[in-house]
Design an enzyme around this catalytic site. Structure first.
Site, PDB file in Angstrom:
ATOM      1  N   GLU A  56      22.546   7.102  20.886  1.00 14.41           N
ATOM      2  CA  GLU A  56      22.822   5.776  20.344  1.00 14.41           C
ATOM      3  C   GLU A  56      22.135   4.681  21.157  1.00 14.41           C
ATOM      4  O   GLU A  56      21.575   3.726  20.602  1.00 14.41           O
ATOM      5  CB  GLU A  56      24.339   5.522  20.327  1.00 14.41           C
ATOM      6  CG  GLU A  56      25.123   6.493  19.455  1.00 14.41           C
ATOM      7  CD  GLU A  56      25.649   7.689  20.223  1.00 14.41           C
ATOM      8  OE1 GLU A  56      26.751   8.149  19.908  1.00 14.41           O
ATOM      9  OE2 GLU A  56      24.940   8.175  21.143  1.00 14.41           O
ATOM     10  N   MET A 167      11.970  54.071  30.210  1.00 19.57           N
ATOM     11  CA  MET A 167      11.746  55.480  30.506  1.00 19.57           C
ATOM     12  C   MET A 167      12.616  55.885  31.702  1.00 19.57           C
ATOM     13  O   MET A 167      13.160  55.030  32.406  1.00 19.57           O
ATOM     14  CB  MET A 167      10.272  55.737  30.818  1.00 19.57           C
ATOM     15  CG  MET A 167       9.327  55.315  29.695  1.00 19.57           C
ATOM     16  SD  MET A 167       9.725  56.067  28.092  1.00 19.57           S
ATOM     17  CE  MET A 167       9.408  57.810  28.445  1.00 19.57           C
ATOM     18  N   ARG A 211       9.663  30.174  29.132  1.00 25.48           N
ATOM     19  CA  ARG A 211       8.294  29.666  29.260  1.00 25.48           C
ATOM     20  C   ARG A 211       7.367  30.090  28.125  1.00 25.48           C
ATOM     21  O   ARG A 211       6.558  29.304  27.661  1.00 25.48           O
ATOM     22  CB  ARG A 211       7.694  30.103  30.605  1.00 25.48           C
ATOM     23  CG  ARG A 211       7.711  31.608  30.821  1.00 25.48           C
ATOM     24  CD  ARG A 211       7.367  32.014  32.245  1.00 25.48           C
ATOM     25  NE  ARG A 211       7.251  33.468  32.354  1.00 25.48           N
ATOM     26  CZ  ARG A 211       8.281  34.273  32.505  1.00 25.48           C
ATOM     27  NH1 ARG A 211       9.506  33.778  32.576  1.00 25.48           N
ATOM     28  NH2 ARG A 211       8.108  35.585  32.580  1.00 25.48           N
ATOM     29  N   GLY A 301      20.878  45.317  32.820  1.00 23.32           N
ATOM     30  CA  GLY A 301      20.703  46.735  32.573  1.00 23.32           C
ATOM     31  C   GLY A 301      21.918  47.348  31.913  1.00 23.32           C
ATOM     32  O   GLY A 301      22.885  46.654  31.555  1.00 23.32           O
TER      33      GLY A 301
END
Length: 370
Positions: A56, A167, A211, A301
């Site tokens: 505002e 993996m 980013r 993880g």
């Protein structure tokens, strides 16, 4: 309450302006304002950054004397209290605005209708509810925090078709494609904080900044919060580079190590431990609720992801699925206790499904089916 097509047009413009602060105004809500006199826009503004002028005030500055007898379209109820900036309701009154159209009432108990009442008491015509759903969606994390007293917590997982995230060796760059990874950076930019575990820091030494595909000058980087029970975070970790605000949550009593980490540039807070000697995630949730944080993105993880889901602290799960199979020896997305009965499963409600490049993005709301 009836609104004209012009009212809807000007409020839609205010919402467009509010979007400009989506990545920079946190933890404050994203707000836009349009000042209209005789059917013409004479002032526009949005809240650019916490601690700086609100939407505002920016719009009134642009309008100048043309604000006299004008209508203000604001996406969120003008504040009526002194915080880091003066009340916006007072600024509108001082500028001699005669009509204020507000998309939604502010759920913050410090405001919660008080701004609207102040405007009405000053003799202004005040109307609310125009494009309310769009305004609520824009600030859904802010509304969640004000309603529930805790931040909206999202867990993000990128995995293969067979539910693997890396993996067996830990190699994981990259399972998903570049467009999916860019989408993750947008999630980071929208979040007030990122929560991760020390295992991720030790394995990947990530920056955890927003980013990719973004103008970093327009992004207020999220706080980084690391759950590190034994204070294993390396002193030269990328998250301690000084570019971001980093906090380590621990249950360790090693004051020398904590002192070294603080000297390296981060905050260290000690929380109670659970029965296994790890930081108690229930205490983490209490800690998060006490911070100026509306939204948390978990990038972690299998152990921390599984524990967060199992304790019920996650509100939303976002899964990126790549068109690949990594095999039974690869690492799973969630490490959780074995379940004996189907009734013990954790159920999810699918909210959306999108294709991003060659990957699939699934968004779920969580609920404990127990």
């Amino acid at each position: 309450m009836t609104f004209t097509p012009d009212d809807k047009h000007f409020m839609a413009r205010a919402l467009e302006l509010a979007e400009r602060g989506r990545y920079s105004s946190k933890p404050n809500p994203s707000v836009g304002c349009v000042i209209v006199l005789a059917g013409q826009i004479v002032g526009e503004g949005w809240h650019e950054k916490a601690g700086e002028p609100h939407a505002e005030v920016n719009a009134l500055r642009q309008a100048g004397v043309s604000a006299n007898n004008a209508t203000a379209y604001v996406t969120l109820e003008p504040c009526s209290h002194y915080g880091r900036t003066p009340p916006c309701a007072d600024a509108l009154i001082k500028a001699s605005i005669t009509r204020v159209v507000v998309a939604m009432q502010d759920p913050n108990p410090l405001v919660a209708g008080k701004g609207l009442a102040k405007l009405r008491d000053a003799g202004m015509t005040v109307e609310t509810g125009l494009l309310k759903a769009q305004a609520e969606e824009l600030n859904k994390d802010y509304c969640h925090k004000m309603k529930h007293g805790k931040p909206h917590i999202i867990s993000k997982v990128a995995m293969s078709l067979d539910g693997k995230t890396a993996m067996a060796s830990g190699e994981s760059k990259w399972i998903t494609g570049p467009l999916a990874r860019q989408d993750v950076h947008l999630l980071r930019a929208q979040s007030d904080a990122l929560l991760t575990g020390v295992g991720t820091i030790l394995a990947d030494d990530p920056q955890l900044t927003a980013r990719d595909g973004l103008d970093e000058s327009q992004v207020s980087q999220p706080r980084i919060i690391v759950v590190d029970s034994k204070l294993q975070t390396p002193l030269d970790a990328a998250i301690l580079s000084g570019e971001v605000n980093t906090t380590i949550l621990t249950c360790s009593t090693d004051s020398n190590r904590a002192k070294a980490l603080r000297k390296a540039g981060c905050r260290v807070d000690v929380l109670p431990a659970d029965k296994k000697g790890h930081v108690d995630l229930r205490e983490v949730q209490k800690w998060l609720s006490a911070q100026a944080i509306n939204s948390v993105l978990i990038e972690a993880g299998a152990v921390l992801n599984g524990a967060c889901i199992n304790t019920g602290m996650i509100d939303e799960l976002i899964v990126y699925i790549a068109p690949s199979v990594l095999g039974s020896g690869a690492r799973a997305a969630f490490a959780m206790p074995d379940l004996t009965h189907l009734a013990d499963r954790i159920q999810l409600n699918l909210m959306s499904m999108d294709t991003i490049g060659g990957d699939i993005k699934l968004s779920y709301k969580t609920k404990l089916g127990r």
